[in-house]
Design a protein around this motif. Structure first.
Motif, PDB file in Angstrom:
ATOM      1  N   ASP A  48      -8.811  -2.971   5.669  1.00 49.84           N
ATOM      2  CA  ASP A  48      -9.920  -3.788   6.184  1.00 49.84           C
ATOM      3  C   ASP A  48      -9.575  -5.271   6.133  1.00 49.84           C
ATOM      4  O   ASP A  48      -9.827  -6.016   7.085  1.00 49.84           O
ATOM      5  N   ARG A  49      -9.003  -5.671   5.001  1.00 50.15           N
ATOM      6  CA  ARG A  49      -8.591  -7.071   4.844  1.00 50.15           C
ATOM      7  C   ARG A  49      -7.556  -7.433   5.925  1.00 50.15           C
ATOM      8  O   ARG A  49      -7.634  -8.488   6.555  1.00 50.15           O
ATOM      9  N   ALA A  50      -6.602  -6.514   6.144  1.00 50.43           N
ATOM     10  CA  ALA A  50      -5.535  -6.779   7.118  1.00 50.43           C
ATOM     11  C   ALA A  50      -6.102  -6.837   8.544  1.00 50.43           C
ATOM     12  O   ALA A  50      -5.683  -7.676   9.351  1.00 50.43           O
ATOM     13  N   TYR A  51      -7.054  -5.943   8.854  1.00 42.77           N
ATOM     14  CA  TYR A  51      -7.674  -5.981  10.201  1.00 42.77           C
ATOM     15  C   TYR A  51      -8.380  -7.309  10.433  1.00 42.77           C
ATOM     16  O   TYR A  51      -8.290  -7.908  11.496  1.00 42.77           O
ATOM     17  N   GLU A  52      -9.089  -7.748   9.404  1.00 45.80           N
ATOM     18  CA  GLU A  52      -9.816  -9.017   9.529  1.00 45.80           C
ATOM     19  C   GLU A  52      -8.825 -10.166   9.783  1.00 45.80           C
ATOM     20  O   GLU A  52      -9.056 -11.021  10.649  1.00 45.80           O
ATOM     21  N   GLN A  53      -7.716 -10.143   9.037  1.00 43.28           N
ATOM     22  CA  GLN A  53      -6.698 -11.186   9.225  1.00 43.28           C
ATOM     23  C   GLN A  53      -6.076 -11.098  10.626  1.00 43.28           C
ATOM     24  O   GLN A  53      -5.831 -12.114  11.273  1.00 43.28           O
ATOM     25  N   ALA A  54      -5.810  -9.861  11.063  1.00 42.00           N
ATOM     26  CA  ALA A  54      -5.163  -9.653  12.371  1.00 42.00           C
ATOM     27  C   ALA A  54      -6.070 -10.155  13.497  1.00 42.00           C
ATOM     28  O   ALA A  54      -5.616 -10.828  14.424  1.00 42.00           O
ATOM     29  N   ALA A 111       2.512 -15.250  11.533  1.00 38.38           N
ATOM     30  CA  ALA A 111       1.390 -14.697  12.300  1.00 38.38           C
ATOM     31  C   ALA A 111       1.627 -13.224  12.633  1.00 38.38           C
ATOM     32  O   ALA A 111       2.628 -12.877  13.259  1.00 38.38           O
ATOM     33  N   GLY A 112       0.711 -12.388  12.160  1.00 36.92           N
ATOM     34  CA  GLY A 112       0.766 -10.964  12.502  1.00 36.92           C
ATOM     35  C   GLY A 112       1.830 -10.165  11.774  1.00 36.92           C
ATOM     36  O   GLY A 112       2.105  -9.027  12.149  1.00 36.92           O
ATOM     37  N   VAL A 113       2.412 -10.730  10.718  1.00 38.26           N
ATOM     38  CA  VAL A 113       3.464 -10.000   9.989  1.00 38.26           C
ATOM     39  C   VAL A 113       2.851  -9.203   8.832  1.00 38.26           C
ATOM     40  O   VAL A 113       2.275  -9.789   7.913  1.00 38.26           O
ATOM     41  N   PRO A 114       2.980  -7.871   8.860  1.00 37.95           N
ATOM     42  CA  PRO A 114       2.413  -7.064   7.773  1.00 37.95           C
ATOM     43  C   PRO A 114       3.247  -7.183   6.498  1.00 37.95           C
ATOM     44  O   PRO A 114       4.459  -6.988   6.534  1.00 37.95           O
ATOM     45  N   VAL A 115       2.590  -7.540   5.401  1.00 32.63           N
ATOM     46  CA  VAL A 115       3.283  -7.684   4.122  1.00 32.63           C
ATOM     47  C   VAL A 115       2.641  -6.770   3.063  1.00 32.63           C
ATOM     48  O   VAL A 115       1.452  -6.467   3.130  1.00 32.63           O
ATOM     49  N   SER A 116       3.455  -6.347   2.115  1.00 37.52           N
ATOM     50  CA  SER A 116       2.914  -5.632   0.958  1.00 37.52           C
ATOM     51  C   SER A 116       3.101  -6.527  -0.266  1.00 37.52           C
ATOM     52  O   SER A 116       3.990  -7.362  -0.305  1.00 37.52           O
ATOM     53  N   ILE A 117       2.224  -6.337  -1.231  1.00 37.62           N
ATOM     54  CA  ILE A 117       2.207  -7.200  -2.420  1.00 37.62           C
ATOM     55  C   ILE A 117       2.401  -6.331  -3.652  1.00 37.62           C
ATOM     56  O   ILE A 117       1.646  -5.373  -3.874  1.00 37.62           O
ATOM     57  N   LYS A 118       3.381  -6.673  -4.450  1.00 37.28           N
ATOM     58  CA  LYS A 118       3.572  -5.963  -5.730  1.00 37.28           C
ATOM     59  C   LYS A 118       2.276  -6.076  -6.529  1.00 37.28           C
ATOM     60  O   LYS A 118       1.708  -7.172  -6.631  1.00 37.28           O
ATOM     61  N   ASP A 119       1.837  -4.971  -7.090  1.00 38.78           N
ATOM     62  CA  ASP A 119       0.506  -4.965  -7.715  1.00 38.78           C
ATOM     63  C   ASP A 119       0.510  -5.626  -9.097  1.00 38.78           C
ATOM     64  O   ASP A 119      -0.147  -5.160 -10.027  1.00 38.78           O
ATOM     65  N   ILE A 120       1.243  -6.722  -9.193  1.00 42.61           N
ATOM     66  CA  ILE A 120       1.252  -7.535 -10.410  1.00 42.61           C
ATOM     67  C   ILE A 120       0.663  -8.901 -10.067  1.00 42.61           C
ATOM     68  O   ILE A 120       0.532  -9.766 -10.911  1.00 42.61           O
ATOM     69  N   ALA A 133      -2.243 -17.673   4.361  1.00 42.79           N
ATOM     70  CA  ALA A 133      -2.524 -18.886   5.148  1.00 42.79           C
ATOM     71  C   ALA A 133      -1.531 -19.033   6.306  1.00 42.79           C
ATOM     72  O   ALA A 133      -1.838 -19.665   7.319  1.00 42.79           O
ATOM     73  N   ALA A 134      -0.342 -18.425   6.151  1.00 44.68           N
ATOM     74  CA  ALA A 134       0.671 -18.505   7.210  1.00 44.68           C
ATOM     75  C   ALA A 134       0.481 -17.418   8.262  1.00 44.68           C
ATOM     76  O   ALA A 134       1.309 -17.284   9.170  1.00 44.68           O
ATOM     77  N   GLY A 135      -0.582 -16.628   8.111  1.00 39.74           N
ATOM     78  CA  GLY A 135      -0.894 -15.638   9.134  1.00 39.74           C
ATOM     79  C   GLY A 135      -0.461 -14.211   8.812  1.00 39.74           C
ATOM     80  O   GLY A 135      -0.599 -13.316   9.644  1.00 39.74           O
ATOM     81  N   ALA A 136       0.054 -13.998   7.598  1.00 41.88           N
ATOM     82  CA  ALA A 136       0.501 -12.642   7.228  1.00 41.88           C
ATOM     83  C   ALA A 136      -0.700 -11.703   7.098  1.00 41.88           C
ATOM     84  O   ALA A 136      -1.818 -12.141   6.820  1.00 41.88           O
ATOM     85  N   LEU A 137      -0.444 -10.422   7.307  1.00 41.77           N
ATOM     86  CA  LEU A 137      -1.479  -9.400   7.171  1.00 41.77           C
ATOM     87  C   LEU A 137      -1.225  -8.647   5.867  1.00 41.77           C
ATOM     88  O   LEU A 137      -0.182  -8.016   5.695  1.00 41.77           O
ATOM     89  N   THR A 138      -2.189  -8.722   4.932  1.00 47.48           N
ATOM     90  CA  THR A 138      -1.997  -8.122   3.616  1.00 47.48           C
ATOM     91  C   THR A 138      -2.340  -6.632   3.660  1.00 47.48           C
ATOM     92  O   THR A 138      -3.502  -6.252   3.604  1.00 47.48           O
TER      93      THR A 138
END
Lengths: 106, 528
Positions: B65-71, B88-97, B129-134
């Motif tokens: 949902d967060r990523a759709y909103e960003q996209a 812009a529009g780059v899907p990223v994953s975040i280490k859960d730390i 802020a750089a447009g990545a999709l979380t």
């Protein structure tokens, strides 16, 4: 070779660390601690002149790289209740701490 | 070929110029995740099924949902002619730390399984802020304490996309695996002893540990505060450079984040290695095998395929104009792991005392008489074995009566490790290197379960990466070939403080020199 972390010392460390253990877990942990200490003893072979300082960090922390202290200004937090809601026990927006062990003075 | 086979750099360009929408890219990412990832990690997961054993399991939490909103926001900005960010529009994953506001931020521990972060970590904030999709949060060793991701309280733990019977490395295993399997184009990891570079090597992707302080640690759940470095995981060097350029720089909320200018990593990327002095050290062309019974160490030659890949990289860089300097002395390399066993444990024990069942996170369900009993029960139930081990060791080696023998000695050995690098990189020194070239890991990815539980052997998986953490210098791991089992081999480059530019240039030059190599055409098993 005797174990550096004896069962008694282990119990003491567990108490300091505010844990409790199942006996099977304790056996594994004590064994691993002792094995790690054997690896650590390799450091004893390092010749250390008295002029070698301890390094609490690698990269020098110089005045040039420090960003300096922030202005001491009040900034409102936008979600204090969300933060409080994560505490296991709250009352009137105070976090409740269970009884602290204490002795009544006469 | 799907959108997820493009680089982040290309995808961002296509989104920026309207050739692709961010929503299209996001859908390709979610589709890939659905195809390869399997069930997300969860607490108290039962027996693994046969299907579980074939999947990647990079994610703990998907935040679609967060990523759709960003996209949608990115697409709206592009449509209305506004400037969009470099990711812009780059899907990223975040280490859960890392804390990400409003999402579970678990550290892969039962202790924080119910914790919803009230704020966002600086590096994540800059990516967004750089447009990545979380896309979400990816798995790791509990509190980052491991080199295989197996110690996560959230099972199934991540498996290696090149061979799901093997570990992805760790602790940023979910990060490296999610990028290798094309579930994310970039991932944010952390490196305390090699936790970005080692999984990057095992999963055949690029991983960089920047200079300590280059990227803010604000919002990172701390392990070893003097060693922790957030950094990029990407499929190629350009993407890693792009990602770091977005995240790097001072931060008023982390006083250890270096407030110095960040060079334009992309502009200098193609600068080449002509005239660059790149060293090889005998101390990095051997491996140390500990004997847990005696504490003695055996020095053995590197596995032949890893040695060959490293020398092949040196040749490739030499052909591009680098000067290879052999026999660079790095005599204190062997002490990296023993010193780390002390320093990291002291810092971990200190950092883990905050988890007490009072303010947030897990609290025991059982009865207790008083505060002390609540602490004991909460911490006994909330922490897994690895955090417990680190706390106990940290308390022991920093206790007043043992500190001189252990902690103070380890800190002084750390000075020696740093001095090896200072000598090697000294512009007026004998070798005056621009970079040191080494293998990233002593082995390729090992089988699941094989090493897990033997904490000494597991720690030695970081023996070639940990010296850079002690010294604070930057390091990068780039894919350097495949072994006879078809598993990726990683090549590491190390450079002086804040010289990430050198690493990107040399890494990129090597990548270009091997662009048409047969091993680059092989895909991870889960994508075949």
């Amino acid at each position: 070779m005797t174990d550096e972390i004896t069962p008694e010392l282990f119990e003491h460390l567990v108490d300091l660390a505010a844990f409790a253990f199942y006996p099977t877990e304790a056996e594994y942990l004590r064994k691993e601690l002792n094995n790690q200490l054997k690896a650590i003893h390799l450091l004893e072979a390092v010749p250390l002149d008295s002029n070698i300082p301890p390094a609490s960090h690698g990269v020098p922390y110089t005045a040039q790289i420090r960003s300096g202290l922030r202005e001491d200004t009040w900034e409102p937090c936008d979600n204090p209740d969300e933060i409080l809601a994560q505490a296991p026990q709250i009352e009137d927006r105070y976090i409740i701490v269970p009884d602290i062990p204490h002795t009544e003075l006469e | 070929m799907t959108l997820m086979d493009f680089s982040a750099f290309i995808v961002a360009q296509k989104v920026q110029n309207g050739e692709l929408t961010a929503v299209e890219v996001l859908e390709a990412a979610l589709e890939r995740i659905k195809a390869v990832d399997g069930v997300p990690g969860e607490l108290d997961y039962g027996e693994l099924t046969e299907e579980d054993r074939q999947k990647v399991h990079a994610f703990i939490t998907l935040t679609a949902d967060r990523a759709y909103e960003q996209a949608r926001k990115v697409d709206h900005q592009v449509k209305s002619g506004e400037t969009v960010g470099p990711l812009a529009g780059v899907p990223v994953s975040i280490k859960d730390i890392f804390c990400v506001k409003g999402t579970p931020s678990t550290a892969a521990s039962r202790m924080l399984a119910n914790f919803i972060a009230p704020y966002t970590a600086t590096p994540v904030e800059r990516l967004e802020a750089a447009g990545a999709l979380t896309l979400g949060k990816v798995n790791l060793d509990e509190y980052t304490y491991g080199s295989s991701t197996e110690s996560s309280a959230f099972q199934p733990s991540t498996r290696n996309p090149w061979d799901p019977g093997r570990v992805p490395g760790g602790s940023s295993g979910g990060s490296a695996a999610s990028v290798a399997a094309g579930e994310a184009l970039l991932s944010l990891g952390t490196d305390t002893a090699g936790s970005i570079r080692q999984p990057a090597a095992f999963c055949g992707v690029v991983g960089m540990k920047p200079t300590y302080g280059r990227v803010s640690r604000y919002g990172l759940i701390a392990f070893g505060s003097s060693l922790d470095c957030p950094g990029p995981v990407a499929r190629d060097v350009r993407d890693a450079a792009l990602m770091l350029s977005v995240m790097a720089g001072g931060d008023q909320r982390d006083s250890t984040a270096a407030a110095i200018p960040v060079p334009d990593y992309l502009a200098s990327l193609e600068g080449g290695v002509k005239g660059m002095r790149i060293g090889l050290s005998p101390e990095y062309m051997q491996i140390t095998i500990p004997n847990p019974e005696t504490g003695e160490v055996d020095i053995q030659p590197l596995p032949e395929e890893i040695r060959r890949a490293t020398l092949h990289a040196a040749e490739a860089l030499a052909k591009k104009g680098a000067e290879i300097v052999e026999n660079v002395p790095m005599p204190n390399t062997i002490y990296g792991i023993p010193a780390y066993f002390v320093i990291s444990r002291v810092e971990a024990a200190s950092n883990l005392h905050r988890f007490d069942g009072v303010k947030y996170g897990y609290r025991t369900d059982s009865d207790f008489e008083d505060l002390k009993e609540m602490y004991r029960k909460t911490r006994a139930e909330g922490f897994g074995l690895q955090p417990k081990l680190r706390i106990l060791m940290g308390m022991y080696v920093s206790a007043a009566q043992y500190s001189e023998q252990y902690y103070q000695r380890a800190l002084r050995v750390r000075s020696l490790i740093r001095s090896d690098f200072e000598a090697a990189f000294d512009p007026k020194g004998a070798t005056h290197l621009d970079a040191l070239l080494t293998p990233t890991t002593p082995t390729t990815a090992f089988r699941m379960v094989d090493i897990y539980g033997d904490t000494v052997l597991m720690q030695y998986a970081d023996q070639l990466t940990v010296p850079a953490n002690h010294a604070g210098i930057p390091g990068i791991s780039v894919p350097g070939g495949l072994d006879s089992d078809g598993l990726p081999i990683g090549i590491q480059l190390l450079a002086p403080d804040y010289h990430e530019t050198t690493l990107f240039q040399a890494g990129y030059a090597f990548e270009q020199a091997t662009l048409n190599a047969d091993w680059r055409k092989v895909k991870p098993e889960v994508l075949r």
